[in-house]
Write a protein that holds these residues in place. Structure first.
Motif, PDB file in Angstrom:
ATOM      1  N   LEU A  15     148.990 -11.275  -3.446  1.00  0.00           N
ATOM      2  CA  LEU A  15     149.696 -10.119  -3.983  1.00  0.00           C
ATOM      3  C   LEU A  15     150.380  -9.331  -2.878  1.00  0.00           C
ATOM      4  CD1 LEU A  15     147.159  -8.832  -6.680  1.00  0.00           C
ATOM      5  CD2 LEU A  15     149.335 -10.021  -7.062  1.00  0.00           C
ATOM      6  N   LEU A  16     149.729  -9.262  -1.710  1.00  0.00           N
ATOM      7  CA  LEU A  16     150.332  -8.551  -0.584  1.00  0.00           C
ATOM      8  C   LEU A  16     151.580  -9.287  -0.101  1.00  0.00           C
ATOM      9  CD1 LEU A  16     150.257  -6.294   1.516  1.00  0.00           C
ATOM     10  CD2 LEU A  16     148.746  -7.724   2.909  1.00  0.00           C
ATOM     11  N   THR A 226     153.068 -14.884   8.710  1.00  0.00           N
ATOM     12  CA  THR A 226     153.704 -15.896   7.857  1.00  0.00           C
ATOM     13  C   THR A 226     154.921 -15.333   7.146  1.00  0.00           C
ATOM     14  OG1 THR A 226     151.553 -16.948   7.498  1.00  0.00           O
ATOM     15  CG2 THR A 226     153.326 -17.520   5.973  1.00  0.00           C
ATOM     16  N   PHE A 227     154.735 -14.160   6.549  1.00  0.00           N
ATOM     17  CA  PHE A 227     155.862 -13.559   5.832  1.00  0.00           C
ATOM     18  C   PHE A 227     157.002 -13.228   6.789  1.00  0.00           C
ATOM     19  CE2 PHE A 227     158.261  -9.841   4.519  1.00  0.00           C
ATOM     20  CZ  PHE A 227     158.720 -10.243   3.282  1.00  0.00           C
ATOM     21  N   SER A 274     161.278  -7.632   8.805  1.00  0.00           N
ATOM     22  CA  SER A 274     160.600  -8.922   8.968  1.00  0.00           C
ATOM     23  C   SER A 274     160.156  -9.137  10.411  1.00  0.00           C
ATOM     24  CB  SER A 274     161.517 -10.064   8.511  1.00  0.00           C
ATOM     25  OG  SER A 274     162.712 -10.090   9.269  1.00  0.00           O
ATOM     26  N   LEU A 275     161.002  -8.723  11.350  1.00  0.00           N
ATOM     27  CA  LEU A 275     160.636  -8.866  12.758  1.00  0.00           C
ATOM     28  C   LEU A 275     159.448  -7.964  13.108  1.00  0.00           C
ATOM     29  CD1 LEU A 275     161.387 -10.219  15.431  1.00  0.00           C
ATOM     30  CD2 LEU A 275     162.935  -8.315  15.895  1.00  0.00           C
ATOM     31  N   GLY A 276     159.429  -6.771  12.546  1.00  0.00           N
ATOM     32  CA  GLY A 276     158.307  -5.862  12.772  1.00  0.00           C
ATOM     33  C   GLY A 276     157.008  -6.428  12.218  1.00  0.00           C
ATOM     34  N   LEU A 277     157.068  -7.029  11.013  1.00  0.00           N
ATOM     35  CA  LEU A 277     155.873  -7.634  10.431  1.00  0.00           C
ATOM     36  C   LEU A 277     155.411  -8.837  11.251  1.00  0.00           C
ATOM     37  CD1 LEU A 277     156.580  -7.527   6.596  1.00  0.00           C
ATOM     38  CD2 LEU A 277     155.155  -6.005   7.948  1.00  0.00           C
ATOM     39  N   LEU A 278     156.374  -9.601  11.740  1.00  0.00           N
ATOM     40  CA  LEU A 278     156.030 -10.763  12.571  1.00  0.00           C
ATOM     41  C   LEU A 278     155.276 -10.314  13.825  1.00  0.00           C
ATOM     42  CD1 LEU A 278     158.415 -13.743  13.268  1.00  0.00           C
ATOM     43  CD2 LEU A 278     156.947 -12.864  15.057  1.00  0.00           C
TER      44      LEU A 278
END
Length: 298
Positions: A15-16, A226-227, A274-278
């Motif tokens: 879900l996240l 992953t995301f 996306s780069l921040g999450l990576l």
């Protein structure tokens, strides 16, 4: 019990991941299409003079196209009015967004077109004097002026004194669409905030169920990494494919130079997200490996 706990954690992780996918697109829209500052900035970057020439001159009647002095005057007018056009576009953008975002309860945009009429008249007069027919050669400007006034009057009456974009000026069908868009934006803003809260609850749920720093950070880090990697790779591929396909379309030259940068700016918030999450995922994974739990003291 372990099986149910693992199933619950997997469900929360899924879900996240799904929520991050939806939130990334919502974030991009919120900071670009739904941001009047972004739209005004992109319009200001556009070569409005070239675009106006590409759109207006081909639509002129053949009679006017054949008169070189008229097309030259129109071209000069577009060049002279470019700062004014950008200023009015910015005003229209903020006014329209105030209504769409619910900050204003009425749509009332009125732009005076007198600068257009005056600039066109002045440029036509200059061009008219430089392209006089043989029978008027050597005639003083005072005597030529009546001929020009008669000529200008023929088409100037088709130029309105103001441009109005109000609720009353829109047909019922268009007004209904505008109201639907306004309502949809309201729901979007509400859903955007609710999604942030939902993701916080999911993260807290994973931490609460796991109750171990190493496994919690590893699980969250894996999801974020992953995301972030998948999303960042998708953006890179989308940029390449879009720019390749864009070159095949027959669009005005002014848009050909403007669109690639617009597309890059449009995707910039999603790319940063996306780069921040990576990076965040990598940090959490590192923490999960280097963290040493406290040893019980007996």
């Amino acid at each position: 019990m372990k099986f149910l706990k693992g199933l619950a954690l997997s469900l929360l992780g899924f879900l996240l991941f799904l929520s991050l996918s939806i939130f990334g697109l919502a974030l991009m829209l919120n900071y670009t299409i739904l941001d009047p500052n972004f739209i005004a900035s992109e319009l200001n970057r556009l070569d409005t003079a070239s675009l106006a020439r590409d759109l207006i001159i081909p639509q002129l009647p053949q009679e006017l196209k054949d008169r070189q002095f008229f097309t030259e005057a129109l071209d000069n007018t577009i060049t002279d009015l470019e700062p004014w056009i950008k200023e009015q576009a910015s005003i229209a953008t903020y006014s329209g967004y105030d209504y769409l975002m619910g900050r204003s309860q009425s749509l009332n945009l009125v732009i005076s077109l007198e600068p257009v009429r005056e600039s066109l008249r002045d440029n036509l007069w200059q061009a008219f004097q430089q392209s006089l027919p043989p029978e008027l050669a050597g005639v003083s400007p005072d005597k030529i002026k009546p001929y020009f006034d008669e000529y200008y009057q023929q088409f100037s009456q088709d130029i309105p004194s103001t441009f109005e974009f109000t609720e009353g000026s829109l047909p019922p069908e268009a007004l209904a669409i505008v109201e639907q868009v306004r309502e949809a934006i309201g729901y979007f803003q509400l859903g955007y905030k609710a999604l942030i809260g939902f993701m916080v609850v999911l993260i807290l749920g994973i931490i609460f169920l796991d109750r171990q720093v190493r496994s919690s950070t590893r699980r969250l880090g894996t999801t974020l990494l992953t995301f972030g990697a998948v999303e960042y790779g998708g953006i890179f591929a989308a940029k390449y494919l879009t720019k390749t396909q864009m070159a095949q379309f027959d669009i005005p030259s002014s848009l050909q130079t403007w669109l690639p940068q617009f597309y890059d700016n449009l995707l910039a918030p999603l790319e940063i997200f996306s780069l921040g999450l990576l990076i965040g995922g990598v940090i959490l994974l590192v923490v999960s490996f280097v963290y040493k739990p406290r040893q019980p003291v007996f």
